[in-house]
Design an enzyme around this catalytic site. Structure first.
Site, mmCIF file in Angstrom:
data_model
loop_
_atom_site.group_PDB
_atom_site.id
_atom_site.type_symbol
_atom_site.label_atom_id
_atom_site.label_comp_id
_atom_site.label_asym_id
_atom_site.label_seq_id
_atom_site.Cartn_x
_atom_site.Cartn_y
_atom_site.Cartn_z
ATOM 1 N N ASP A 97 16.600 10.196 -8.189
ATOM 2 C CA ASP A 97 18.054 10.326 -8.083
ATOM 3 C C ASP A 97 18.582 10.134 -6.659
ATOM 4 O OD1 ASP A 97 18.317 10.709 -10.795
ATOM 5 O OD2 ASP A 97 18.285 12.897 -10.660
ATOM 6 N N LYS A 142 2.989 4.510 -1.165
ATOM 7 C CA LYS A 142 2.817 5.475 -2.253
ATOM 8 C C LYS A 142 3.975 6.458 -2.167
ATOM 9 C CE LYS A 142 -2.112 5.047 -1.497
ATOM 10 N NZ LYS A 142 -2.037 4.223 -0.297
ATOM 11 N N HIS A 189 0.795 -1.230 0.000
ATOM 12 C CA HIS A 189 0.000 0.000 0.000
ATOM 13 C C HIS A 189 0.827 1.280 0.000
ATOM 14 C CE1 HIS A 189 -3.673 2.335 1.303
ATOM 15 N NE2 HIS A 189 -4.126 1.520 0.373
#
Length: 145
Positions: free
Chosen positions: A91, A86, A84
């Site tokens: 870089d 996100k 779940h």
């Protein structure tokens, strides 16, 4: 790119600033604009790796199949429960995180939050988590019944 300075265009600018690497850890990814941006980075030679949720990667409109077809490395969970997270790391120095799933509905309709941080103190734990999950979801560890 969307016209004007909207939330999506700001997110796209951050992603497209990647020169060396982009790690993405997302529950749901169906935004065509974000999918095209990730593919463009891959074509530019940026190392892109994606971790996602197995149940949601196959839904209609998911960008995951297109990313895989473009040659982008994708790994997914194999257990019960959702992957779940996100977040994305640009870089190894810029963290993009929040409630936003990378879906058109979330971008256009939902009340979401996105935080962009360029402080190693905050980036490192997310990068460590990505690397831990990346190794855990390595296909050599999959169990087949």
């Amino acid at each position: 790119l969307p016209r004007g300075d909207c939330s999506l265009s700001r997110l796209l600018r951050r992603l497209l600033s990647a020169r060396r690497s982009l790690e993405i850890c997302l529950f749901a990814f169906s935004s065509p604009q974000l999918g095209r941006a990730v593919q463009l980075l891959h074509r530019r030679g940026v190392r892109v790796r994606v971790v996602t949720d197995a149940q949601y990667m196959g839904l209609q409109g998911s960008q995951i199949g297109l990313l895989r077809h473009a040659g982008i490395q994708v790994r997914h969970d194999q257990e019960n429960g959702y992957m779940h997270h996100k977040f994305a790391i640009v870089d190894r120095r810029m963290l993009i995180t929040g409630s936003l799933n990378w879906t058109t509905q979330a971008i256009q309709t939902n009340r979401e939050n996105v935080l962009v941080v360029e402080d190693a103190e905050y980036v490192k734990p997310f990068l460590d988590e990505f690397e831990r999950i990346w190794e855990e979801y390595n296909p050599i560890h999959y169990r087949f019944f």
